[in-house]
Every structure is written in C-alpha cells, then in structure tokens.
Scaffold this motif. Sequence first.
Motif, PDB file in Angstrom:
ATOM      1  N   ASP A   1     -39.215   8.568  43.093  1.00 34.02           N
ATOM      2  CA  ASP A   1     -38.398   8.285  42.035  1.00 34.02           C
ATOM      3  C   ASP A   1     -37.168   9.318  41.929  1.00 34.02           C
ATOM      4  N   GLN A   2     -37.517  10.808  42.551  1.00 39.69           N
ATOM      5  CA  GLN A   2     -36.884  11.870  42.589  1.00 39.69           C
ATOM      6  C   GLN A   2     -35.443  11.552  43.562  1.00 39.69           C
ATOM      7  N   HIS A   3     -35.542  10.544  44.165  1.00 30.74           N
ATOM      8  CA  HIS A   3     -34.288  10.050  45.025  1.00 30.74           C
ATOM      9  C   HIS A   3     -33.423   9.171  44.623  1.00 30.74           C
ATOM     10  N   ASN A   4     -32.264   9.225  44.236  1.00 30.14           N
ATOM     11  CA  ASN A   4     -31.425   8.152  43.558  1.00 30.14           C
ATOM     12  C   ASN A   4     -31.430   6.894  44.239  1.00 30.14           C
ATOM     13  N   ASN A   5     -31.229   6.895  45.688  1.00 31.52           N
ATOM     14  CA  ASN A   5     -31.060   5.828  46.122  1.00 31.52           C
ATOM     15  C   ASN A   5     -32.211   4.862  46.307  1.00 31.52           C
ATOM     16  N   LEU A   6     -33.404   5.569  45.517  1.00 31.22           N
ATOM     17  CA  LEU A   6     -34.738   4.691  45.468  1.00 31.22           C
ATOM     18  C   LEU A   6     -35.091   4.314  44.106  1.00 31.22           C
ATOM     19  N   LYS A   7     -34.263   4.678  43.241  1.00 31.65           N
ATOM     20  CA  LYS A   7     -34.672   4.539  41.498  1.00 31.65           C
ATOM     21  C   LYS A   7     -34.666   3.210  41.251  1.00 31.65           C
TER      22      LYS A   7
END
Length: 284
Positions: A268-274
């Motif tokens: 979840d720390q990566h915007n593309n995966l949120k």
Amino acid sequence: MDRKTEIILAAKQKFAEFGFQQVSMQSIAEACKISKASIYKLFDSKEALLNELIQYNHQQLTNKATLIEEDKSLSPEARFERKIVMEIDSFKENKHLIQMLMFSPPFKESSELQRHMNNVRAILIKWHQDMLLNLYGDKVEPFKWDMTLNLLGLLNPYLKMMADGAILRDPAEVAHEMKLVMDAIVTDKLTRPPLLNEKHIQLHFHADLPDAPGKEELLHTIMLEMREITANDLQDSSLTEAVDHLEKELAKEAPAAYLTDALLTYLDQHNNLKESIRAIRLLL
C-alpha cells in the motif's frame, strides 16, 4: 499467473495486433516461451482458445464492476458512473478484438462462437441491469429490463463512435450525461407498464443469465492487475515477490491475518497499488 491465463493474454495481444486468421498457435506458444503441445493440452483448437478469451475478458469486466459495487464509501451515483467509465475504458482496450468478432465472416458463421457471444451479451445485459437496480432500488424492479435496454441504447452509440476512431474527451462526462438521462427515463417509465421480462431476454440470447462473481474470482482479478502493475509500471522485483506471497497466502483455507496485513501494508506504500489494496481489504 497460471499457465492458462498466460496463454489467454498472449493470444489476446496477438489477435488484436494481427487478426485471428493470421495468428498461429505456434506464434502464441513462442510468445509464452512454451511448446505448441503445451497449449493443446489446455485448448483443443485456436477457436477454443478464442472462446476462452471472450469469456475471460467479460468475466474480468464483471469482476471489476462487482468490486466497485463493494466500495460503500462511494454514493450509488458515483458507483454507477465509475462502472460506465470502466466499460468505456475496457472497450478502448479491447477495441480491435471486438471489431474482429463483430465483422469477420468466420466468426459470424461459427455456431460455437455465436453461442459464446450470446453468453457474453447475456453477461453484459445482466451486469447493466444490476447497475440500474443498485442505483435506483426496488422501485424500478418491474421495469428493470426496459431500463437496461434504454441504458444500452445510450451507451452503444458512444462505443460505436470509438470503434470508428472518434476520441471521447472525457469518459466521466459521458457517464454523468448517461446518469442524468436515465434519471429522466426512470421518472417517465414509472407511470407506464413494463414491456419486457427476464424470459424475453433469455429467449433472445438463448443463454441463462449469470450469477454475480464470488470472492475468489474477485481476488483473482485484483491479483492479475497487481501483477501487471508491478511488472510493467513499477518494475520492482521486491514488489512482485510480495504480490506472489500475498496471492499464495490468500489462497490458503485459513490465511494468516498478521502476514496478510503486513503484505498489504507494504504494498500500500506505492500509489499505483493503493486502489487494488483497498479493494482487497474490502473483500477480506
């Protein structure tokens, strides 16, 4: 990603780029770095592979719509418009494949492919009907099939324009316009009796209307999207490994809550995966 899905996605890319008749099973095998015999263990023929691709595409669309509907932080209006945008985006992504199926003579003449296309249309009909029931509630239940055909009548000209090469400035504007028009149609339709029922739809498409996808299907859809993002957009091997671990853990009969939560928090720390992580948390 399992071997069968890998082959389906490779075939999708090849068919869209070169056309069905010009693509051999050997070229699909080479794209997957496997033998042609390995493909024939899973698919009897190229036509059978195309059938699976058609079903796969529309199952993914249905799964994504269900995920939007599960997001109760959105208003019914917002969920409706997001699903219309998603459908427009999906059409753009699969435009060449759709044109091939609609206009190429071999597909028109194949009874087996026609049967699958009827099933696909039934899935889309049921999906749009559910969209309207989720938006307007029980008051439109007696008119749901009339409303569904009205919605398709609004949407299809925009899709046809895109098939002809037109570029829509903003699909969100199209979705909002459709919502406003459907509001007016519903208000008018409530004063008159329905014209259609479910039996009419089943007889027309010669197909049973499908049930909503289950949790496993929805999770499978999300994991595929995450794999594509980590492989193509982020290109980070540590994230790909984390997605692998997450998929294996979620496949267990009793996933370890602490491990699942740790993996979700890390990804979840990566915007593309949120958005994907948010969808998984909604399902768990």
